[in-house]
Write an enzyme that holds these catalytic residues in place. Structure first.
Site, PDB file in Angstrom:
ATOM      1  CB  SER A   1      -0.903   0.002   1.229  1.00 28.35           C
ATOM      2  OG  SER A   1      -1.603   1.226   1.305  1.00 28.35           O
TER       3      SER A   1
ATOM      4  CB  CYS B   1      -8.765  -1.159  10.225  1.00 28.49           C
ATOM      5  SG  CYS B   1      -7.170  -0.864   9.471  1.00 28.49           S
TER       6      CYS B   1
END
Ligand SMILES: *Cc1c(COP(=O)(O)O)cnc(C)c1O
Length: 390
Positions: free
Chosen positions: A201, A327
């Site tokens: 990422s 998250c």
């Protein structure tokens, strides 16, 4: 309150470096063509995307045609797991992963269970390491995929990826690794390490958000996740986000080039912080592996305090850290990672993660500790948790 603002949440996301932003801006201003177009505007865009593809490939020891751009780490993980599971369905339906994976791996696995696949979620020890013997024991003739993250995003523990990958290769099982927290922190050579697929990422390595890549070893069959276009060699539909891809390419090139310097700095900061925590607080626990870890992630549990309360007060002082993983922000569930490592609910709910970049300083840590001491003392005196039996 002071106007000081301190960012200690680099495992959630990082600030894009100036070089990255500059290249993205240049792209926005001067290259707007669609990489799929058959004219000079398209060719200009393709040239930039191809350059970035080579930058990503070079960073991990892959070939450019093994790099597929995605919308980030989540999509790359979803795609690798679902795509390999269905492409190998005729050989079996068993998948092995661990209990401490990122939610983009765990939730995809749970969905596949609903669809008839069987998933083994390996335990970890108190340092966050899976047990290799247990992994071997779980492999059956129906096992088609093993997915184990390289470095954990909450505690930083690094797994013995190479040994796992070699075993999978020998047995003809696909091996995927979520390397989002590892690239730019440890050296990779996917070829030498026998890795079949790997997620990266951009925004975790000082690049822009919303872009990442899945490395897929040439010759391996994988089903599409996103259909509707011939882009990315027909495997990932959708017009590429050219400026973001340009920024990602630059960011990963810099991250690998500067890796030794960054690691030295973040290691120094982590050691300094851990010492300060141990000197100034009692009833704390530093979580994760002391040696086999990515530099720059420190996870600490304060007994009898709620992490959310610490976070909220630190935020009033301009200091950004996180509780568990970003998250899972908003959920009051204790971290699945810390629970798998054997922490009880109260200790797990009192855990904060401090994560550094090369931009952080010792002075920031001093200010953080000064601010934290009265917060923890105060919260502990008023804590209803205090009354629990030891
Ligand atoms: C952040 C993160 C992801 C998700 O990446 P996005 O690009 O934010 O979708 C996946 N795995 C790990 C370990 C991460 O830290």
């Amino acid at each position: 309150m002071e106007n000081k603002r301190i960012y200690f949440d680099n495992a959630s996301t990082t600030k894009p470096s100036n070089e990255v932003v500059r290249e993205m801006m240049q792209t926005y201003v001067s290259v707007f063509g669609n990489p799929s177009s058959l004219h000079s505007f398209g060719r200009d865009a393709v040239e930039l995307v191809d350059r970035a593809r080579k930058q990503v490939a070079d960073a991990i020891g892959a070939k450019p045609n093994e790099i597929y751009f995605t919308s980030g780490g989540t999509e790359a993980n979803n795609w690798a797991i679902r795509g390999f599971a269905y492409a190998n369905k005729s050989k079996g339906n068993h998948i092995i992963t661990s209990k401490i994976e990122h939610s983009s791996v765990l939730e995809e696995c749970r969905k596949l269970e609903d669809e008839g696949f069987e998933v083994t979620y390996l335990d970890v020890d108190d340092k966050g390491l899976i047990n290799f013997a247990e992994l071997l024991h779980c492999i059956t003739s129906r096992t088609i995929l093993i997915s184990i993250m390289t470095a954990n995003n909450e505690v930083g523990t690094i797994q013995h990826i190479q040994a796992i990958a070699k075993t999978a290769r020998e047995k003809g099982i696909r091996f995927h690794t979520d390397a989002v927290q590892a690239v730019g922190h440890i050296a990779f050579n996917v070829e030498a390490m026998s890795i079949d697929s790997m997620s990266i990422s951009s925004h975790k390595l000082c690049g822009p958000k919303g872009v990442g890549a899945l490395y897929i070893k040439n010759g391996l069959k994988i089903d599409n996740l996103i259909v509707g276009g011939h882009q990315e060699r027909g495997l990932r539909g959708g017009t590429q986000n050219v400026p973001a891809i340009v920024g990602f390419g630059k960011a990963i090139e810099l991250a690998v080039k500067d890796m030794a310097i960054t690691n030295k700095k973040t290691r120094m900061l982590s050691e300094y912080l851990i010492k300060k925590l141990q000197d100034n607080f009692n009833e704390i626990k530093i979580n994760g592996h002391s040696a086999q870890r990515v530099q720059g992630i420190v996870n600490v549990s304060f007994d009898n305090v709620k992490a959310e309360s610490i976070l909220a007060i630190l935020d009033l002082h301009g200091i950004a850290v996180s509780a568990g993983s970003a998250c899972n922000a908003g959920s009051t569930e204790p971290s699945h990672v810390l629970k798998a490592m054997g922490l009880d609910d109260i200790l797990a709910q009192g855990s904060i993660r401090i994560s550094f970049s090369k931009y952080n300083t010792k002075e920031e840590i001093d200010y953080f500790i000064e601010t934290l001491i009265p917060i923890v003392t105060k919260l502990r005196t008023i804590s209803p948790l205090r009354k629990r039996k030891k």
